[in-house]
Enzyme design. Structure first.
Site, PDB file in Angstrom:
ATOM      1  N   ARG A 174       0.832  -1.222   0.000  1.00 57.08           N
ATOM      2  CA  ARG A 174       0.000   0.000   0.000  1.00 57.08           C
ATOM      3  C   ARG A 174       0.862   1.267   0.000  1.00 57.08           C
ATOM      4  NH1 ARG A 174      -2.460  -3.470  -1.278  1.00 57.08           N
ATOM      5  NH2 ARG A 174      -4.442  -4.284  -0.510  1.00 57.08           N
ATOM      6  N   SER A 221     -10.788  -0.555   3.396  1.00 60.18           N
ATOM      7  CA  SER A 221     -10.091  -0.804   4.664  1.00 60.18           C
ATOM      8  C   SER A 221      -9.562   0.501   5.235  1.00 60.18           C
ATOM      9  CB  SER A 221      -8.914  -1.756   4.449  1.00 60.18           C
ATOM     10  OG  SER A 221      -9.403  -3.011   4.055  1.00 60.18           O
ATOM     11  N   GLU A 291      -4.751   3.553   6.350  1.00 68.02           N
ATOM     12  CA  GLU A 291      -4.668   3.356   4.901  1.00 68.02           C
ATOM     13  C   GLU A 291      -5.487   4.449   4.192  1.00 68.02           C
ATOM     14  OE1 GLU A 291      -5.068  -0.698   3.453  1.00 68.02           O
ATOM     15  OE2 GLU A 291      -6.025   0.031   1.625  1.00 68.02           O
TER      16      GLU A 291
HETATM   17  C1  LIG Z   1     -15.940  -0.753  -1.011  1.00 63.60           C
HETATM   18  C2  LIG Z   1     -14.469  -0.491  -1.238  1.00 63.60           C
HETATM   19  C3  LIG Z   1     -13.609  -1.558  -1.425  1.00 63.60           C
HETATM   20  C4  LIG Z   1     -12.251  -1.332  -1.621  1.00 63.60           C
HETATM   21  N1  LIG Z   1     -11.429  -2.409  -1.796  1.00 63.60           N
HETATM   22  C5  LIG Z   1     -10.108  -2.199  -1.972  1.00 63.60           C
HETATM   23  C6  LIG Z   1      -9.216  -3.307  -2.136  1.00 63.60           C
HETATM   24  O1  LIG Z   1      -9.614  -4.470  -2.163  1.00 63.60           O
HETATM   25  N2  LIG Z   1      -7.899  -3.039  -2.280  1.00 63.60           N
HETATM   26  C7  LIG Z   1      -7.408  -1.758  -2.283  1.00 63.60           C
HETATM   27  O2  LIG Z   1      -6.190  -1.582  -2.428  1.00 63.60           O
HETATM   28  N3  LIG Z   1      -8.229  -0.698  -2.129  1.00 63.60           N
HETATM   29  C8  LIG Z   1      -9.553  -0.886  -1.982  1.00 63.60           C
HETATM   30  N4  LIG Z   1     -10.386   0.194  -1.834  1.00 63.60           N
HETATM   31  C9  LIG Z   1      -9.824   1.554  -1.810  1.00 63.60           C
HETATM   32  C10 LIG Z   1      -9.729   2.286  -3.161  1.00 63.60           C
HETATM   33  O3  LIG Z   1     -10.740   1.873  -4.072  1.00 63.60           O
HETATM   34  C11 LIG Z   1      -8.350   2.130  -3.802  1.00 63.60           C
HETATM   35  O4  LIG Z   1      -7.319   2.577  -2.940  1.00 63.60           O
HETATM   36  C12 LIG Z   1      -8.272   2.904  -5.125  1.00 63.60           C
HETATM   37  O5  LIG Z   1      -7.101   2.554  -5.788  1.00 63.60           O
HETATM   38  C13 LIG Z   1      -8.287   4.431  -4.950  1.00 63.60           C
HETATM   39  O6  LIG Z   1      -8.446   5.010  -6.238  1.00 63.60           O
HETATM   40  P1  LIG Z   1      -9.270   6.367  -6.433  1.00 63.60           P
HETATM   41  O7  LIG Z   1      -9.235   6.705  -7.881  1.00 63.60           O
HETATM   42  O8  LIG Z   1     -10.599   6.262  -5.818  1.00 63.60           O
HETATM   43  O9  LIG Z   1      -8.350   7.360  -5.627  1.00 63.60           O
HETATM   44  P2  LIG Z   1      -8.802   8.589  -4.705  1.00 63.60           P
HETATM   45  O10 LIG Z   1      -9.554   8.078  -3.536  1.00 63.60           O
HETATM   46  O11 LIG Z   1      -9.433   9.637  -5.539  1.00 63.60           O
HETATM   47  O12 LIG Z   1      -7.378   9.102  -4.209  1.00 63.60           O
HETATM   48  C14 LIG Z   1      -6.584   8.295  -3.356  1.00 63.60           C
HETATM   49  C15 LIG Z   1      -5.155   8.850  -3.374  1.00 63.60           C
HETATM   50  O13 LIG Z   1      -4.629   8.702  -4.691  1.00 63.60           O
HETATM   51  C16 LIG Z   1      -4.241   9.978  -5.225  1.00 63.60           C
HETATM   52  N5  LIG Z   1      -4.534   9.968  -6.667  1.00 63.60           N
HETATM   53  C17 LIG Z   1      -5.703   9.694  -7.290  1.00 63.60           C
HETATM   54  N6  LIG Z   1      -5.550   9.737  -8.636  1.00 63.60           N
HETATM   55  C18 LIG Z   1      -4.253  10.057  -8.857  1.00 63.60           C
HETATM   56  C19 LIG Z   1      -3.461  10.267 -10.022  1.00 63.60           C
HETATM   57  N7  LIG Z   1      -3.955  10.159 -11.270  1.00 63.60           N
HETATM   58  N8  LIG Z   1      -2.147  10.586  -9.862  1.00 63.60           N
HETATM   59  C20 LIG Z   1      -1.598  10.702  -8.625  1.00 63.60           C
HETATM   60  N9  LIG Z   1      -2.296  10.530  -7.483  1.00 63.60           N
HETATM   61  C21 LIG Z   1      -3.605  10.207  -7.603  1.00 63.60           C
HETATM   62  C22 LIG Z   1      -5.058  11.002  -4.447  1.00 63.60           C
HETATM   63  O14 LIG Z   1      -4.423  12.272  -4.437  1.00 63.60           O
HETATM   64  C23 LIG Z   1      -5.106  10.353  -3.064  1.00 63.60           C
HETATM   65  O15 LIG Z   1      -3.921  10.607  -2.341  1.00 63.60           O
HETATM   66  C24 LIG Z   1     -11.749  -0.007  -1.633  1.00 63.60           C
HETATM   67  C25 LIG Z   1     -12.627   1.073  -1.453  1.00 63.60           C
HETATM   68  C26 LIG Z   1     -13.970   0.839  -1.257  1.00 63.60           C
HETATM   69  C27 LIG Z   1     -14.899   2.007  -1.080  1.00 63.60           C
END
Ligand SMILES: Cc1cc2nc3c(=O)[nH]c(=O)nc-3n(C[C@H](O)[C@H](O)[C@H](O)COP(=O)(O)OP(=O)(O)OC[C@H]3O[C@@H](n4cnc5c(N)ncnc54)[C@H](O)[C@@H]3O)c2cc1C
Length: 299
Positions: A174, A221, A291
């Site tokens: 992570r 998480s 996380e």
């Molecule tokens: C129901 C549920 C289940 C989930 N299951 C998992 C799982 O199994 N495994 C897991 O790892 N995660 C899980 N997640 C968490 C999440 O979906 C992941 O961490 C996902 O990769 C975040 O992507 P996002 O586009 O939503 O990022 P955001 O939430 O928009 O941003 C998260 C971080 O990434 C940065 N960011 C976003 N886009 C960019 C970019 N293009 N360049 C640089 N930085 C950027 C943001 O600035 C921030 O710091 C889950 C979430 C939910 C709600």
């Protein structure tokens, strides 16, 4: 002389929203307003915006699908940059695929499965973008996105383009790419029978809906897995399952999820997270590491 936000907006071509509530963009459905919410239309627009923000000393927050964020009830002071429209294309180049950062990770998983490309089925159902997944080094079922990568094309905080090799990034559990804005990434997946991959995807989606409280808003998480253990187990055994502050609740289904029962505020979620952490520390001497990413909080 132009004020800082006016300097940032000079020549910007995308949508501009002032005081936009961030609860509209987070999976938690929580979060106050951003001073400015900007949606760049392409890479050049994004580069110019980052350069001007850096010159004007304006803080930027990069937003994907908002599925790993807890945003303060008062929102954030600065510019939120929604990068999803910049690039959401998948381009096939011989045995490599190049994927735009705004692509939905689950869509990439479904597409690769259908194309008979291995590695992404385990990431099915993660509700983020590819850019967000690389920033977080998202993963599930023994697979992380960084394992599948070959290189990342990204921007520095002041808008200069760089290409980073996977080894140059230093991914960990992570621990993703920090301090850059991801534009696109290249992967070189192996071929595999499509039926097997579909079977794996269906299995992963089924396990997710059985084990995760998908019926309530959350950010996945809350805590990282501590070495040699599971945060969920420690939280459950510290007696925290079902604990509430306002409408924030430690999920009875999965103790490492804090869900929003409807009207939770960021302050409720934060207070609950702090209490869970305190109880786990008290009972097991383990200091759980967050996380979920916090925006707009001090300290
Ligand atoms: C129901 C549920 C289940 C989930 N299951 C998992 C799982 O199994 N495994 C897991 O790892 N995660 C899980 N997640 C968490 C999440 O979906 C992941 O961490 C996902 O990769 C975040 O992507 P996002 O586009 O939503 O990022 P955001 O939430 O928009 O941003 C998260 C971080 O990434 C940065 N960011 C976003 N886009 C960019 C970019 N293009 N360049 C640089 N930085 C950027 C943001 O600035 C921030 O710091 C889950 C979430 C939910 C709600």
């Amino acid at each position: 002389m132009l004020r800082p936000y006016d300097r940032v907006l000079k020549g910007f071509r995308g949508d501009v929203m002032k005081g936009e509530p961030l609860c509209r963009y987070t999976s938690y459905r929580i979060g106050g307003p951003a001073d400015l919410y900007l949606v760049p239309v392409d890479e050049e627009d994004l580069k110019g915006l980052l350069r001007r923000a850096s010159e004007a000393g304006v803080r930027t927050f990069i937003l994907g699908n908002g599925s790993k964020l807890l945003v303060h009830d008062e929102g954030v002071r600065g510019v939120v940059v929604d990068v999803r429209k910049v690039s959401d294309r998948i381009v096939v180049e011989d045995d490599e695929i190049s994927v735009g950062a705004g692509t939905e990770l689950d869509l990439l998983a479904a597409w690769t499965v259908e194309e008979g490309l291995e590695g992404f089925a385990e990431l099915s159902g993660i509700p983020g973008t590819v850019g967000g997944a690389i920033a977080m080094n998202a993963g599930a079922f023994g697979r992380t996105i960084s394992e599948l990568l070959t290189e990342v094309r990204a921007l520095t905080p002041d808008g200069r383009e760089v290409v980073l090799s996977k080894d140059g990034v230093g991914f960990g559990y992570r621990k993703g790419l920090e301090g850059f804005v991801v534009l696109s990434a290249k992967f070189r997946p192996e071929r595999r029978a499509r039926e097997l991959l579909w079977e794996r995807r269906r299995e992963v989606l089924k396990l997710r809906s059985e084990k995760q409280p998908l019926e309530h808003p959350s950010a996945g998480s809350v805590f990282k897995r501590p070495s040699g253990d599971y945060a969920g187990r420690l939280i459950e055994e510290a007696g925290c399952k079902g604990m509430r502050v306002g409408d924030a609740m430690v999920s009875p289904k999965h103790a490492n999820f804090v869900v929003n029962l409807g009207g939770a505020r960021a302050s409720d979620v934060r207070a609950l997270i702090c209490e869970v952490r305190r109880r786990v520390e008290e009972k097991f001497g383990v200091d759980l590491e967050l996380e979920v990413r916090l925006w707009g909080f001090r300290g």
